[in-house]
Design a protein around this motif. Structure first.
Motif, short mmCIF file in Angstrom:
data_model
loop_
_atom_site.label_atom_id
_atom_site.label_comp_id
_atom_site.label_asym_id
_atom_site.label_seq_id
_atom_site.Cartn_x
_atom_site.Cartn_y
_atom_site.Cartn_z
N UNK A 23 -13.10 2.11 5.62
CA UNK A 23 -11.91 2.05 6.47
C UNK A 23 -11.43 0.61 6.68
N UNK A 29 0.81 -1.21 0.00
CA UNK A 29 0.00 0.00 0.00
C UNK A 29 0.85 1.25 0.00
N UNK A 36 -8.85 -0.09 2.85
CA UNK A 36 -8.36 0.51 4.07
C UNK A 36 -8.28 2.03 3.93
N UNK A 37 -8.05 2.50 2.70
CA UNK A 37 -7.95 3.94 2.48
C UNK A 37 -9.31 4.58 2.19
#
Lengths: 613, 613
Positions: free
Chosen positions: A542, A495, A536-537
């Motif tokens: 989230x 990431x 996640x971003x």
């Protein structure tokens, strides 16, 4: 069913030099708009570092501005005014142009460009600041507000409306579906979120397929799995449905099977309605240990550890050390056990896909709601219980409701300010429940080259960029793709790369893993298209696919999971009893939330009728 | 009773690097807010000069921005967005940080910092621009709007409400009291505005003391006055209540007494209800001459000139050359004559102070009003007489009233746009009436060192920074202070210094004046705290204590002083018949305004009742 139209009007002044393709001279918003101002956004990466490349800083600054817009319920279309501050500005090489064009997608805000000698820190080469305006509707009264238009929220809203109550759905994004999101690639649709159902024990999903006439594709399990051996990192293959035929650790496969079977048998002893209580009956506190500790305590070797780590990563985005064993037992039990959940065949977790993508489930349910039920780009920031009802404040309007159904993931409750505050147990649960790192990279090729060599497209990799890949081709459309899962620690490292680096690392991993079995790495063709989604971003998820619990949390506060808070009820796939983390779980949780609310409204109705007598 | 809560919401985006202690990434205001934009504010001093020191420019820029915010009815808490433009920006020495922190007091607007090679003029080193938003309430109907929550406005509002009429008070500041403002110093309160009352002929004030249980302190007059001789600038002392025992001009004291006694006798011949008419009976046009011309025409010497100049400065902040003699005769008559007004003893103008400060008068009256009567930070900018009533527009909301009472000082009417415009006489009066320069510096010490040397703390200085000082200690609280008046020309010069320079000049003056009588300048101890208040720089007073008239104005347009304008009535201490410029005058003027309005409303009521018959 699309994002709200921007209320921003662009005007062209008479006799002022032509507007450029990037901006307008004049933009206005009506008085029913609220103003949002943003701090100047620079190209800071999430870890505070800066690329030395100005173009990359421009791209990152727009990503940061996008996050800010998201948080405020705004979109690039809502921008009134942009100001660029450019260090080392070169009128013959306007590095901001391309990223700006991509960011604005045709919207033309009033704009000023300011060449500057430097910015606040010497490593900053670009800054963009914005003023936006979004419409804000006056307070409305409604029986029920649903927060979030994912599957759970949509199902809850549908049931509430069917019971005769008025209901709005406040959705933070500009689309329905939450983690069901089907994006365009290579002429078809691929799911960057939830992708599979089955037609036997996921009856809600299969009913939806039939009700809305959604076409399915059966998951390809013909051929051999490519495996990166957890013991020695070597690549070998074995037939789908079997066990590895080679092992980098003597007796490792048998050992893995033994630990797996023990886990499966424990799994079936868990009562999903009382996991902590039923665990006590097993005589061992599985909530005290992580999955890693479980494998170690049961004498698991390298292959057992590696395999079970892949389960935790592929199913939760977490490493085995991060997940409570009891949580994972209960999680797997909810889907019929680890074997069923891992299976790509009939009764399994990954049996059928939708030709149109799983977002069509969400779109279909949404189409059954009353018109204008859903308000997009309306993140909810405040839920306040008052003597008149529950006051729900979203970016684009406020509502006074009798009941509220919150469908956002448990760890995302912190984006909402509750008054009165959440109970201590509910608060602890929200703060303690974690999201793993889950990203999908979908790689499309002209043809399913892996099949020619007897491979099914499934990869299980202990150490690589992707822990699992699957063939998600839609042959009827000539769309051939592998969906590649980047998860846990490897995902977090991946990431931090730039987007181009992430793509390169992903394609390289496919070449290295599949190459040996297709005649060499150079025999893996060049992809025609890739898309990626890092959940996640994502501001409003989230994480993905499902919030999970570290050791201890379930025993301490797990009972608060479905607990209501005053007139506020909670749904979401993690609150389901069956198929947690799956679409089936989401829909079932929505039904449960609607049932609670309808019952409460009926009782209130009765008591107010009684009061009138 | 505090400033309205800001309606600005800050948001933190998910996944963008931490917000800094100075700003937020996102701020919003709801649609019920109006947007205010400000030109970039630079560090220009009031005379257009710039300090070469960048830090001082930053501080000055924030002072200028504060003035702008004041004018708009906004506070730093209402700022959505700040942009700093910094010349010679050094990321390792961010000179804007400390002043910004002090200015924002914890509020975190969205912010951009822009290093620039230069600003509009080469001497400018810093510029700050702001966007603010303040809530704007919808139009409300009310019987009476009072503009200003000083003593006169509050008293008027209280009387109006007592008569059964609805009333709101629109106050530009974030506090009540106008020029009654009691600030914290050395563990107690000191008045930076009006400070003294008496208990004999200021009966309204003494009634308020008794009604609200406010404790008084008797002004210290034990000991000798320090005097700077107007004739030769020498310092000597004489007992309080006597006349100077030394004189720098032979026969000067006797000459001064003669002129003073003549003035006092003329004073008592003035009819406060008709000063111009009663002046005619004196056979001399005292409105044609200034106080300076009066002294000259009566053969006054240097001491007479100097002494009477000190009166004009201490009582009006003006030099004797600037004040009409008739105006000053009438002004003094309103307080019982010059001797009474100058006296710090029983029946005098400076006899009693309040332990809690005189703002407690305002706070007490405000506490007797109906809840939510006062709207703070709501400067009135428009008063328009329409067929439906008087439309009063303030920064935070508009009102439709039957009657309006304006309590702002006469020279401050220009801050309000009247429609129809004020009559020509009223307009001339407002433009011609002037405010002197009056500032107080209050200097606190650990002990009242002057008393040990038989001094009462009173200083009369013809040429120094302070024209008068007084002991304003509150012995019961161990608070020992001199209140020092900087007035007229000396005050205007002092005002142009920086804050630190002003403090140094003030303390130096005390040392030079008192030093000779306490064993040397070095025997004056170091102060423990100082505060200052320059009323001339205050947006909503624009001077202190009382507007005054230059020669000729009173004869020409003085009759318009209390004249109403349509449905708009005017109060304020300068409109009082008794104790003009004092709190007593303010309260009495408020009563007079309320009486006018109540009578008008009753007559309207009668005529509308008659119309219905």
């Amino acid at each position: 069913m699309s994002a709200p139209k921007s209320g921003i009007t662009s005007l062209a002044p008479w006799y002022v030099r032509d507007q450029r393709p990037l901006y307008s001279h004049i933009t206005t918003a009506t008085t029913s708009h609220k103003i949002i101002t943003f701090a100047g956004q620079v190209g800071a990466n999430e870890d505070g570092t800066f690329s030395p490349n100005q173009s990359e800083q421009v791209e990152q600054a727009y990503r940061n501005l996008s996050q800010c817009l998201d948080a405020a319920g705004a979109t690039p279309n809502d921008i009134l005014k942009l100001t660029y501050l450019v260090v080392n500005y070169d009128p013959n090489n306007r590095v901001h142009r391309k990223p700006t064009t991509e960011f604005l997608k045709g919207h033309l805000p009033a704009t000023t460009l300011i060449p500057v000698p430097a910015l606040a820190s010497p490593e900053m080469l670009f800054e963009v600041e914005a003023i936006a305006a979004i419409p804000e509707a006056p307070l409305k009264k409604v029986d029920v507000v649903v927060v979030g238009a994912g599957l759970s929220g949509l199902q809850a809203a549908l049931d509430v409306q069917k019971a005769g109550y008025s209901c709005v759905v406040l959705e933070a994004r500009g689309r329905v579906g939450g983690k069901t999101w089907s994006r365009d690639i290579a002429g078809g649709k691929q799911d960057v979120g939830a992708a599979w159902i089955n037609d036997t024990n996921q009856i809600r999903m299969y009913e939806l397929c039939r009700k809305y006439g959604l076409k399915t594709v059966t998951q390809n399990t013909m051929g051999r799995i490519v495996m990166e051996d957890p013991a020695d990192g070597s690549f070998h293959t074995f037939p789908y449905g079997g066990v590895p035929e080679k092992e980098g650790e003597k007796g490792g496969v048998a050992n893995m099977v033994q630990v797996r079977d023990l886990f499966e048998s424990l799994c079936h002893k868990i009562d999903v309605s009382d996991p902590v209580g039923s665990c006590k009956a097993l005589g061992k506190d599985y909530d005290k240990m992580s999955m890693e500790e479980f494998v170690t305590s049961e004498g698991g070797g390298k292959i057992a550890h590696g395999t079970i780590n892949i389960w935790c990563k592929a199913m939760l985005g977490l490493e085995a050390r991060e997940v409570s064993c009891l949580f994972f037992l209960d999680y797997c039990k909810s889907g019929g056990g680890i074997m069923a959940m891992r299976s790509d065949r009939r009764d399994g977790g990954q049996y059928l896909r939708l030709v149109a993508g799983t977002q069509s489930f969400s779109l279909s349910i949404a189409s059954s709601l009353s018109p204008n039920t859903i308000l997009f780009n309306s993140p909810v920031r405040n839920i306040e219980e008052t003597s008149e009802g529950v006051h729900v404040t979203s970016a684009r309007g406020s509502f006074l409701a009798r009941r509220v159904i919150v469908s956002v993931p448990t760890p995302v409750y912190h984006e909402i300010s509750f008054s009165p505050p959440l109970s201590e147990t509910k608060f602890k649960l929200s703060r303690g429940t974690v999201h793993g790192y889950t990203a999908k990279m979908i790689i499309a090729w002209k043809e399913p080259w892996w099949r020619r060599f007897g491979l099914c497209g499934l990869l299980q990799s202990a150490y690589g960029t992707f822990c699992v890949t699957r063939d998600t081709s839609v042959d009827s459309q000539g769309l051939y793709a592998l969906t590649c899962f980047s998860e846990g620690d490897a995902g977090r490292a991946w990431s931090r790369l730039s987007k181009d680096e992430r793509r390169a690392a992903g394609v390289d991993h496919i070449r290295r893993a599949f190459g040996p079995f297709v005649g060499g790495e150079d025999k893996v063709p060049e992809p025609i298209e890739t898309i990626e989604q890092e959940w996640w971003k994502d501001t409003w998820s989230q994480g993905c696919p499902c919030p999970a619990m570290p050791p201890g949390l379930m025993t301490e506060v797990g009972s608060a999971l479905r607990e209501k808070h005053g007139s506020v009820h909670f749904v979401g796939t993690e609150t389901a009893y069956e198929w947690k983390g799956y679409m089936e779980g989401a829909v079932r949780s929505g039904e449960r939330g609607a049932t609670e609310v309808i019952q409460a409204l009926r009782e209130e109705g009765k008591s107010s009728a009684a009061a009138k007598l």
